[in-house]
Design a protein around this motif. Sequence first.
Motif, PDB file in Angstrom:
ATOM      1  N   GLU A  36       0.806  -1.217   0.000  1.00 64.79           N
ATOM      2  CA  GLU A  36       0.000   0.000   0.000  1.00 64.79           C
ATOM      3  C   GLU A  36       0.840   1.268   0.000  1.00 64.79           C
ATOM      4  O   GLU A  36       0.408   2.299  -0.532  1.00 64.79           O
ATOM      5  N   ASP A  37       2.045   1.234   0.597  1.00 61.55           N
ATOM      6  CA  ASP A  37       2.851   2.459   0.644  1.00 61.55           C
ATOM      7  C   ASP A  37       4.211   2.301  -0.046  1.00 61.55           C
ATOM      8  O   ASP A  37       5.096   3.140   0.111  1.00 61.55           O
ATOM      9  N   ALA A  38       4.386   1.235  -0.832  1.00 62.12           N
ATOM     10  CA  ALA A  38       5.671   0.990  -1.481  1.00 62.12           C
ATOM     11  C   ALA A  38       5.798   1.837  -2.747  1.00 62.12           C
ATOM     12  O   ALA A  38       5.058   1.643  -3.715  1.00 62.12           O
ATOM     13  N   ALA A  39       6.759   2.780  -2.716  1.00 63.60           N
ATOM     14  CA  ALA A  39       7.088   3.536  -3.928  1.00 63.60           C
ATOM     15  C   ALA A  39       7.984   2.717  -4.835  1.00 63.60           C
ATOM     16  O   ALA A  39       7.977   2.906  -6.059  1.00 63.60           O
ATOM     17  N   ALA A  40       8.770   1.817  -4.254  1.00 66.02           N
ATOM     18  CA  ALA A  40       9.650   0.927  -5.015  1.00 66.02           C
ATOM     19  C   ALA A  40      10.143  -0.163  -4.083  1.00 66.02           C
ATOM     20  O   ALA A  40      10.178   0.006  -2.852  1.00 66.02           O
ATOM     21  N   LEU A  72       2.433  -7.173  -8.206  1.00 68.03           N
ATOM     22  CA  LEU A  72       2.863  -5.844  -7.778  1.00 68.03           C
ATOM     23  C   LEU A  72       3.332  -5.004  -8.961  1.00 68.03           C
ATOM     24  O   LEU A  72       3.085  -3.798  -9.027  1.00 68.03           O
ATOM     25  N   ARG A  73       4.011  -5.651  -9.909  1.00 72.76           N
ATOM     26  CA  ARG A  73       4.435  -4.911 -11.102  1.00 72.76           C
ATOM     27  C   ARG A  73       3.227  -4.477 -11.920  1.00 72.76           C
ATOM     28  O   ARG A  73       3.186  -3.359 -12.434  1.00 72.76           O
ATOM     29  N   ASP A  74       2.242  -5.352 -12.043  1.00 71.17           N
ATOM     30  CA  ASP A  74       1.032  -4.992 -12.775  1.00 71.17           C
ATOM     31  C   ASP A  74       0.297  -3.841 -12.089  1.00 71.17           C
ATOM     32  O   ASP A  74      -0.398  -3.056 -12.742  1.00 71.17           O
ATOM     33  N   GLN A  75       0.466  -3.751 -10.781  1.00 72.33           N
ATOM     34  CA  GLN A  75      -0.130  -2.653 -10.021  1.00 72.33           C
ATOM     35  C   GLN A  75       0.639  -1.350 -10.251  1.00 72.33           C
ATOM     36  O   GLN A  75       0.150  -0.265  -9.930  1.00 72.33           O
ATOM     37  N   GLY A  76       1.833  -1.436 -10.821  1.00 70.63           N
ATOM     38  CA  GLY A  76       2.615  -0.242 -11.117  1.00 70.63           C
ATOM     39  C   GLY A  76       3.739   0.044 -10.159  1.00 70.63           C
ATOM     40  O   GLY A  76       4.395   1.091 -10.242  1.00 70.63           O
ATOM     41  N   ILE A  77       4.019  -0.875  -9.219  1.00 70.78           N
ATOM     42  CA  ILE A  77       5.107  -0.665  -8.263  1.00 70.78           C
ATOM     43  C   ILE A  77       6.425  -1.076  -8.921  1.00 70.78           C
ATOM     44  O   ILE A  77       6.571  -2.228  -9.350  1.00 70.78           O
ATOM     45  N   PRO A  78       7.409  -0.170  -9.003  1.00 69.61           N
ATOM     46  CA  PRO A  78       8.712  -0.549  -9.554  1.00 69.61           C
ATOM     47  C   PRO A  78       9.423  -1.557  -8.647  1.00 69.61           C
ATOM     48  O   PRO A  78       9.435  -1.401  -7.426  1.00 69.61           O
ATOM     49  N   ILE A  79       9.980  -2.593  -9.245  1.00 69.23           N
ATOM     50  CA  ILE A  79      10.754  -3.603  -8.515  1.00 69.23           C
ATOM     51  C   ILE A  79      12.084  -3.766  -9.238  1.00 69.23           C
ATOM     52  O   ILE A  79      12.129  -3.817 -10.470  1.00 69.23           O
ATOM     53  N   TYR A  80      13.163  -3.835  -8.457  1.00 67.42           N
ATOM     54  CA  TYR A  80      14.505  -3.969  -9.016  1.00 67.42           C
ATOM     55  C   TYR A  80      15.169  -5.190  -8.401  1.00 67.42           C
ATOM     56  O   TYR A  80      15.137  -5.377  -7.181  1.00 67.42           O
ATOM     57  N   PHE A  81      15.758  -6.019  -9.255  1.00 69.77           N
ATOM     58  CA  PHE A  81      16.343  -7.288  -8.828  1.00 69.77           C
ATOM     59  C   PHE A  81      17.857  -7.249  -9.034  1.00 69.77           C
ATOM     60  O   PHE A  81      18.334  -6.913 -10.113  1.00 69.77           O
TER      61      PHE A  81
END
Length: 257
Positions: A36-40, A72-81
């Motif tokens: 809910e509060d994750a910008a990335a 989460l990616r489909d929700q628009g949250i950027p994720i970096y691996f």
Amino acid sequence: MQKVYFASDFHLGIDGRLTSGEREKQIVRWLEYIREDAAAIYLVGDVFDFWFEYTTVVPKGYVRLLGKLAELRDQGIPIYFFTGNHDMWVFRYFEEEMGIPTYRKPIRREIMGKQFLIGHGDGLGPGDYGYKRIKKVFANPACQWLFERIHPNFGIGLANFWSQRSRAADHPEEKDFLGEDREWLITYANRKLETEPIDYFVFGHRHLPIEYTLKNGYSRYINLGEWLFSNSYAVFDGDSVNLAFFENEEGRVFGGG
């Protein structure tokens, strides 16, 4: 308030305080907790205790984690691996299937006005020369091509065997903070500050949740710890980075600085 989250060293594929399967469910609960509060979200290496990505084959399992990351990616949250020393053979799967970029080296990034250096941490700083030599072999494209010629049933089984041998050989002192002069990543960070203005160094690999103020008096070294026992992660709220623990009331931060 939007926040940036960092975690590393899930080591899915081996058991810890929980079985690997139960730990995967726990990680999925954590991802749901922060959504809910994750910008990335930055996953900073050794998410898997072993991963080798063939051209048309990836290791079985981990469907709960992969499904949640895709959601989460489909929700628009950027994720970096970031790859670690146990899963350096992640190649294009995360980017192509889920739109999650993969990094093999530390990156410098400005986040909410602060300068970060983020990476798994393996092979940085002085010492550990044996690992640095073997990493060159593992990262060599020709060696990776040769390994890919091995049938997955044998290749992945062999790699899992050696991965677990490596984990069994961990030294007991890895659970103690060794002091500035003996913590290789702190040495690396202090040297880096001689040429680059970095506010936060965020690493994994060490398996110890550490917060430490570096020699310039304000830059901070953060080690993310691990999820075999600690369930530790870091949160940046735009003002400061702090370690936290998920479903672990006994979590302890080391470093004293």
